[in-house]
Each structure stands twice: as C-alpha cells, then as structure tokens.
Design a protein around this motif. Sequence first.
Motif, PDB file in Angstrom:
ATOM      1  N   GLU A  34       0.829  -1.200   0.000  1.00 19.46           N
ATOM      2  CA  GLU A  34       0.000   0.000   0.000  1.00 19.46           C
ATOM      3  C   GLU A  34       0.873   1.263   0.000  1.00 19.46           C
ATOM      4  OE1 GLU A  34      -3.388   0.339  -0.352  1.00 19.46           O
ATOM      5  OE2 GLU A  34      -3.124  -1.782  -0.865  1.00 19.46           O
ATOM      6  N   LEU A  35       1.935   1.236   0.806  1.00 19.40           N
ATOM      7  CA  LEU A  35       2.840   2.388   0.835  1.00 19.40           C
ATOM      8  C   LEU A  35       3.529   2.565  -0.512  1.00 19.40           C
ATOM      9  CD1 LEU A  35       4.439   1.990   4.388  1.00 19.40           C
ATOM     10  CD2 LEU A  35       2.740   3.679   3.661  1.00 19.40           C
ATOM     11  N   TYR A  36       3.889   1.457  -1.137  1.00 23.87           N
ATOM     12  CA  TYR A  36       4.511   1.529  -2.465  1.00 23.87           C
ATOM     13  C   TYR A  36       3.558   2.183  -3.469  1.00 23.87           C
ATOM     14  CZ  TYR A  36       6.360   0.181  -6.989  1.00 23.87           C
ATOM     15  OH  TYR A  36       6.819   0.211  -8.284  1.00 23.87           O
ATOM     16  N   LYS A  37       2.276   1.845  -3.377  1.00 22.72           N
ATOM     17  CA  LYS A  37       1.283   2.449  -4.271  1.00 22.72           C
ATOM     18  C   LYS A  37       1.228   3.965  -4.089  1.00 22.72           C
ATOM     19  CE  LYS A  37      -1.835  -1.555  -4.449  1.00 22.72           C
ATOM     20  NZ  LYS A  37      -3.179  -2.056  -4.032  1.00 22.72           N
ATOM     21  N   PHE A  38       1.268   4.407  -2.835  1.00 24.19           N
ATOM     22  CA  PHE A  38       1.224   5.850  -2.568  1.00 24.19           C
ATOM     23  C   PHE A  38       2.427   6.551  -3.184  1.00 24.19           C
ATOM     24  CE2 PHE A  38      -1.068   4.604   1.591  1.00 24.19           C
ATOM     25  CZ  PHE A  38      -2.283   4.553   0.934  1.00 24.19           C
ATOM     26  N   VAL A  39       3.603   5.912  -3.062  1.00 22.70           N
ATOM     27  CA  VAL A  39       4.833   6.508  -3.585  1.00 22.70           C
ATOM     28  C   VAL A  39       4.821   6.523  -5.110  1.00 22.70           C
ATOM     29  CG1 VAL A  39       7.334   6.218  -3.765  1.00 22.70           C
ATOM     30  CG2 VAL A  39       6.212   5.937  -1.549  1.00 22.70           C
ATOM     31  N   SER A  40       4.502   5.382  -5.704  1.00 27.47           N
ATOM     32  CA  SER A  40       4.590   5.259  -7.164  1.00 27.47           C
ATOM     33  C   SER A  40       3.503   6.049  -7.891  1.00 27.47           C
ATOM     34  CB  SER A  40       4.508   3.785  -7.572  1.00 27.47           C
ATOM     35  OG  SER A  40       3.282   3.216  -7.144  1.00 27.47           O
ATOM     36  N   SER A  41       2.369   6.287  -7.214  1.00 28.68           N
ATOM     37  CA  SER A  41       1.274   7.018  -7.860  1.00 28.68           C
ATOM     38  C   SER A  41       1.476   8.527  -7.848  1.00 28.68           C
ATOM     39  CB  SER A  41      -0.045   6.696  -7.156  1.00 28.68           C
ATOM     40  OG  SER A  41      -0.050   7.232  -5.835  1.00 28.68           O
ATOM     41  N   GLY A  42       2.430   8.993  -7.055  1.00 25.62           N
ATOM     42  CA  GLY A  42       2.641  10.430  -6.929  1.00 25.62           C
ATOM     43  C   GLY A  42       1.735  11.079  -5.902  1.00 25.62           C
ATOM     44  N   ALA A  43       0.992  10.264  -5.150  1.00 29.82           N
ATOM     45  CA  ALA A  43       0.051  10.810  -4.167  1.00 29.82           C
ATOM     46  C   ALA A  43       0.753  11.599  -3.070  1.00 29.82           C
ATOM     47  CB  ALA A  43      -0.763   9.674  -3.540  1.00 29.82           C
ATOM     48  N   LEU A  44       2.025  11.276  -2.818  1.00 26.14           N
ATOM     49  CA  LEU A  44       2.766  11.983  -1.762  1.00 26.14           C
ATOM     50  C   LEU A  44       3.023  13.446  -2.097  1.00 26.14           C
ATOM     51  CD1 LEU A  44       5.534   9.486  -0.591  1.00 26.14           C
ATOM     52  CD2 LEU A  44       3.446  10.132   0.597  1.00 26.14           C
ATOM     53  N   GLU A  45       2.898  13.789  -3.377  1.00 27.89           N
ATOM     54  CA  GLU A  45       3.181  15.169  -3.777  1.00 27.89           C
ATOM     55  C   GLU A  45       2.187  16.153  -3.154  1.00 27.89           C
ATOM     56  OE1 GLU A  45       5.884  15.810  -5.499  1.00 27.89           O
ATOM     57  OE2 GLU A  45       6.333  13.678  -5.749  1.00 27.89           O
ATOM     58  N   SER A  46       0.963  15.700  -2.913  1.00 29.04           N
ATOM     59  CA  SER A  46      -0.051  16.590  -2.323  1.00 29.04           C
ATOM     60  C   SER A  46      -0.954  15.792  -1.383  1.00 29.04           C
ATOM     61  CB  SER A  46      -0.887  17.256  -3.427  1.00 29.04           C
ATOM     62  OG  SER A  46      -1.425  16.263  -4.289  1.00 29.04           O
ATOM     63  N   PRO A  47      -0.426  15.374  -0.246  1.00 31.01           N
ATOM     64  CA  PRO A  47      -1.207  14.530   0.670  1.00 31.01           C
ATOM     65  C   PRO A  47      -2.321  15.311   1.363  1.00 31.01           C
ATOM     66  CG  PRO A  47       0.866  15.156   1.671  1.00 31.01           C
ATOM     67  CD  PRO A  47       0.910  15.665   0.265  1.00 31.01           C
ATOM     68  N   ASP A  48      -3.370  14.585   1.716  1.00 28.15           N
ATOM     69  CA  ASP A  48      -4.455  15.183   2.493  1.00 28.15           C
ATOM     70  C   ASP A  48      -4.603  14.411   3.799  1.00 28.15           C
ATOM     71  OD1 ASP A  48      -5.594  12.787   1.737  1.00 28.15           O
ATOM     72  OD2 ASP A  48      -6.931  13.680   0.257  1.00 28.15           O
ATOM     73  N   ILE A  49      -5.619  14.751   4.564  1.00 21.02           N
ATOM     74  CA  ILE A  49      -5.810  14.111   5.869  1.00 21.02           C
ATOM     75  C   ILE A  49      -5.976  12.603   5.727  1.00 21.02           C
ATOM     76  CG2 ILE A  49      -7.406  13.879   7.821  1.00 21.02           C
ATOM     77  CD1 ILE A  49      -7.915  16.853   7.673  1.00 21.02           C
ATOM     78  N   GLU A  50      -6.808  12.197   4.800  1.00 21.68           N
ATOM     79  CA  GLU A  50      -7.089  10.769   4.640  1.00 21.68           C
ATOM     80  C   GLU A  50      -5.828   9.994   4.281  1.00 21.68           C
ATOM     81  OE1 GLU A  50      -9.977   7.809   1.987  1.00 21.68           O
ATOM     82  OE2 GLU A  50     -10.176   9.992   1.824  1.00 21.68           O
ATOM     83  N   LEU A  51      -5.031  10.532   3.339  1.00 21.93           N
ATOM     84  CA  LEU A  51      -3.805   9.849   2.941  1.00 21.93           C
ATOM     85  C   LEU A  51      -2.812   9.782   4.100  1.00 21.93           C
ATOM     86  CD1 LEU A  51      -2.058   8.532   0.750  1.00 21.93           C
ATOM     87  CD2 LEU A  51      -1.219  10.817   0.165  1.00 21.93           C
ATOM     88  N   ALA A  52      -2.658  10.882   4.822  1.00 21.32           N
ATOM     89  CA  ALA A  52      -1.726  10.904   5.958  1.00 21.32           C
ATOM     90  C   ALA A  52      -2.132   9.884   7.015  1.00 21.32           C
ATOM     91  CB  ALA A  52      -1.673  12.305   6.560  1.00 21.32           C
ATOM     92  N   GLN A  53      -3.433   9.742   7.247  1.00 21.09           N
ATOM     93  CA  GLN A  53      -3.914   8.754   8.218  1.00 21.09           C
ATOM     94  C   GLN A  53      -3.627   7.333   7.741  1.00 21.09           C
ATOM     95  OE1 GLN A  53      -8.013  10.072   8.439  1.00 21.09           O
ATOM     96  NE2 GLN A  53      -7.687  11.039  10.445  1.00 21.09           N
TER      97      GLN A  53
END
Length: 399
Positions: free
Chosen positions: A346-365
């Motif tokens: 799941e963490l790999y998906k967040f990194v590879s998708s580029g989601a870390l570039e603009s995280p929100d509350i839900e993603l940070a949780q």
Amino acid sequence: MKKRLLITLAVLIILLPVCIYFLVGWNVRSNARVTLSRAQRFLAEGKPDATLNELTWLRWFEPGQRRAQLLAGESYFVKRDYPAAIEALSQFDETFPDYRRSSFALARSYENIAKLADAERVLKAHLAAFPDSQEAVTQLQWIYFNQFRLRELEDLLERSLDTCPNQFLLLYHLLNTEHKNPIAQESIKLLNRINDKEPGQPSIMRALGYCHWKLGEIDQATAYLEAARQAEPKNMETLLVAFEFYLELGDLEAVQQLLTESESRSEDFQKQLQQDDRWLWLLSRLEQQQGNTSAALESIQKASRLRPGEIKYLQEEAMLLQALGKKTEATEKFQRAKQLAASDRELYKFVSSGALESPDIELAQEISKHLEILGKQKQAAAWRNLVQQFQSRQPMPAR
C-alpha cells in the motif's frame, strides 16, 4: 655635515616605509566595519570579485579578521574556486559566531571537488552543532543515497524528525527511499566521475564494488570491494557488503576469512556486529547453507527482534521453523509477514502514484496506519502530527 645628512636620509628611507605601513594599516583597521559592510553588499549582489578586491587590504593587514575570511571564502565558493574557499573556510571552529554559515559552505566546497569523505565529516560536525539544519541533512542524505548507504540514510532522516522544522520533507524522503532505491546502472556513472576526480575514497570504492556486483561484473566488484577493505579494514558497512557479496557467490573460503577477521577485531566492534540485524541475517543465511538450521533460526530471530517489521526476516524465520517441524509457529510468522507485506504494498502504491506530492488528511492517516503496522512508530507518529496540522487548518509544509 655631509655625512650626517647621509645618515639622516638613510634613517628616513628606512623609517618611511615602516611609517607608511603602520599608517595604512591603522587606516584599514579603523575602517574595517565599513569595508566589511561594503564587501557583504557586493557578495549579496553576486559580485565576488568586487568583494575580494574590497577585502584585499583588510585581509593582508589583519589575517585573523574572521569576518573578512568568511566573506572571502564565500566569494571563492561563488567563483567556483573551491580549493581557495576550503583554505579560507577551514579556519573556523564552533566558537565562531558564523560557524553555521562557514561550515556548511565548507562542506559544499568539498562536495564540489568530489572530496565526499571530507564533506561528510564537516556535515556531521555541522549537524552536531546545529541539529535543526535542514539543508545539511539534505546534503548528507544525497551523499548516503548515491553511495547506497540506505540504513545510514534512514537513521539520519528519522533522527532529524526530532529537530528539523520541515517534518514532511523528511517523511517524504523516507518513504521514497524505502520504495525507490538507487539503481546501480544509473549510480555507477556518478560514482565513476567522483572516483576519477578523487580516487581512493573507501566509501566510493565500496559503492562502485556494489554497482559492479549488481551489474554482474564480478571481477571489477571484487577489486573495488577488496580495495575498500584494505583502505578501511575496520569499516562495518564494507564488511557487510563484502560478506553478502561472497556469500551470494558461494565463495565460502572468502566468507570464512571475513568471519575470522571480524572475530579478531575489538570487543566493541564485535558487539556492534551482534547488535546489527543485517549481520545477524547474513549469519543466518550462512548457517542455513552449512545445514545448521537451528543456529540459522536463532540468528534470524535475533535479527527480527532488532527490526520487527522486516518482512524478509519473518519469511526466513517462518521457513526455518517449518523446516524444523514447528508448523504452528511457522504459520503465525507467515501470516505476520503477509500482513506486513500488504501494508508495504500500500505504501509503495502511494509513492509510485505520486500521491505523496499533495497529501491530504485521509492519505496521511492511511500512511500512519501502515507505518505503525510495519513497526515504524516514529514515522507513524510524525504522520499523525501532520494530520493534526491539517485538522487545525495549518498548511502542509512545502516540499
């Protein structure tokens, strides 16, 4: 009378330069503040030559004028005359009021002439004095990354969570480093350029050995790793890389030589090895190859206790338990490894998708939850802190 006149003229000829020297020196010193102010302005305007010209007489008459030497060192840095910058900036220690400024510029100067061992030394001293120096953390981070020193990089970033103001930047790089490791085929180009400029740096030779190993170039890998070992025979990182290299090759004679050498080291060195999960994991692999399953299980269990969230340790532990007929315990370990692997994916998906570039509350949780499952409590707590910032409507720190 004529003789007396000649003597008087001779005295005047001798004294005149001395008087001029003291007069000019007094004038330069008395106007030092104005000179330094003008030099600082020239440097701020991007005029290093004008800065150096302004400082010429002050540095000549008062070589111990530390502010003048600092501005000169920074000017040489801007001019890319890094050896001159190093000569000027290396005069300062932590008692200097502008040590934060001078030591960082000194480290960057060493970097620019490929003296990375010196750059690392200065950056570590800088961080010891100024643990909140985010820019120093960043520079040291890339030194470690480019040399495949990922454990040291992780430790650096995690320590800095307690001190550096921009936690998000550190968390971002921690996740990216975990899931986007340096690639040997790309890194070797940079490492070769560094080695051409400044040959013989042990950490660079070790990294080159690692790259050649991963590229299947065994002879070159062996040459670089052995050179690194000879340069720093007590370096634990080099021992770990060499041990894994020879173990993977099946060169048990070389592996045994490394074991013998490690046992001859100081008691403190041996204690460090026994407290390093990577060493215990390698010992477990060796013991497994030798058919000593019980000893292999004991070693990998020690490694797992030191680093509970390491999936490969749990998987190996489960296989060894299964081999010893302990099916219930093996099943528990396999299930735990499966749970950790799911969070890691799941963490790999967040990194590879580029989601870390603009995280929100839900993603940070979500990230915090998976990090906690993986046993990375410090990182998980830092992400929860970012959640609180979101909830209180504080802006996410800029990356």
